[in-house]
Design an enzyme around this catalytic site. Sequence first.
Site, short mmCIF file in Angstrom:
data_model
loop_
_atom_site.label_atom_id
_atom_site.label_comp_id
_atom_site.label_asym_id
_atom_site.label_seq_id
_atom_site.Cartn_x
_atom_site.Cartn_y
_atom_site.Cartn_z
N PRO A 79 31.48 44.01 28.90
CA PRO A 79 32.42 44.28 30.02
C PRO A 79 33.83 44.32 30.76
O PRO A 79 33.58 42.50 30.84
CB PRO A 79 31.77 44.74 31.16
CG PRO A 79 30.25 44.78 30.06
CD PRO A 79 30.74 43.67 28.64
N CYS A 80 34.76 44.61 30.52
CA CYS A 80 36.34 43.90 31.36
C CYS A 80 36.57 43.16 33.05
O CYS A 80 37.73 43.20 32.89
CB CYS A 80 37.55 44.46 30.96
SG CYS A 80 37.70 46.23 30.96
N GLN A 81 35.37 44.21 33.54
CA GLN A 81 35.88 44.47 35.27
C GLN A 81 35.52 42.97 35.43
O GLN A 81 37.08 43.32 36.43
CB GLN A 81 34.59 45.46 35.73
CG GLN A 81 34.45 47.16 35.45
CD GLN A 81 33.40 47.06 34.68
OE1 GLN A 81 33.47 46.27 33.18
NE2 GLN A 81 32.90 48.44 34.38
N PHE A 83 37.67 41.23 34.76
CA PHE A 83 39.04 40.27 35.06
C PHE A 83 39.62 41.53 34.52
O PHE A 83 41.28 41.58 34.25
CB PHE A 83 38.69 39.66 33.02
CG PHE A 83 38.04 39.12 32.97
CD1 PHE A 83 37.65 37.42 33.20
CD2 PHE A 83 36.52 38.96 31.78
CE1 PHE A 83 37.27 37.11 33.00
CE2 PHE A 83 35.24 38.48 31.89
CZ PHE A 83 36.00 36.97 32.25
#
Length: 408
Positions: A79-81, A83
């Site tokens: 999950p990229c949230q 960054f």
Amino acid sequence: MLKAISLFSGVGGLDFGFEAAGFKTSVAVEMDKYCCQNMRENQGWVVLEEAIENVSTEDLLKAADLKVGEADVLIGGPPCQPFSKMGYWSTGDSKRLSDPRANTLIEYLRVLEEAQPKAFLLENVQGMTFSNKDDGFKFLLDGIEEINQRAGTNYSSNFKVLNAAEYGVPQHRSRFFLIGCREGTEFSFPEITHKDQSKGENELLFEGKNLKPFNTAWDAIGDLPDPKDPTLNLGGKWADLLPSIPEGENYLWHTDRKGGLPIFGWRTRYWNFLLKLSKKLPSWTIAAQPGSATGPFHWNNRRLSPEEMGRLQTFPDGLTYSCHLREVQRMIGNAVPSLMAEILASEIKYQFFGMSKRRKYKLMPKKNEKRAISTAVQPVDQKYQDLVGCHKAHPGTGKGPGAIRQSS
């Protein structure tokens, strides 16, 4: 056939590409019930519907029918949230590694060490490498080095931010990729194959490279019939303003610096606010959780259908989705363009396994030879006339109001 272990699989964007390149998804791990349901219905993969921290590597390998060291590649996009650019926009910073969702990086490294695949690929947002905000990136590199010291492996780690449109995907989507080989072989990222030829600039940069023009939204979805689906109609305060915005423009059209009426201040909204696709350009990034006025929207002034979003992400045709449109967009918007995955998977096969490259990619869109005619722009609806006037422009540099607050 080469065997892949897939973590944080989502709806299968990476996996579609790896399978197109000749890999087999031996097991996929995903905690989202809608993603799991759609992977099972569309692909029939072995899917473990669980958070990765609750799945032991022993159970993972058992489900894949593999032993330690037998997997050919480990793939995944944690999950990229923590960054993402959105975090920097809203607050001028983000929690990054202190965000609990960043624990997925630890879990990815845990599986890498315990399963010891021959190769790995990790995908994330380009914010992973932002200057002075790259602690997640450094954490990964340090973690891989520690794995090598503890396990006696020799994993290489090569990284690059790639814009999918420059490789034939009909969508601008810049993502960070980290790729490595257990035997220490360095990975060379492929050269770009496509460029924007509509502006006629930077020609010297591309001399001798025989680059093709970008694949466009028209190439991807121009052959699809209009779905005539009322759930794709826009709602909310700004729905009736979209028809007055030309293709390829957004709310900025209605500022004092563009050709519409001065309804908004310059750069006072998010870029994808009332953003409309152009038939002559690639799509902009498909958002996973759009608001009522968040594009990109279809040039026919509606939301994109699941099939259209899938085409823009270069998913294989024929996928079905057994859930609400909101969930479909979240799944597709969070995915990796499958053509980008196919290209990198093909390079992994060639560079790490000595297998031949394909001359043509299965998921590369075909050019739409039918002439694209721009959709007519409509007059501004009367309800917005009271908003016409002098509006103050945003004082910053495009980093968002949160960044301005942080620096003041």
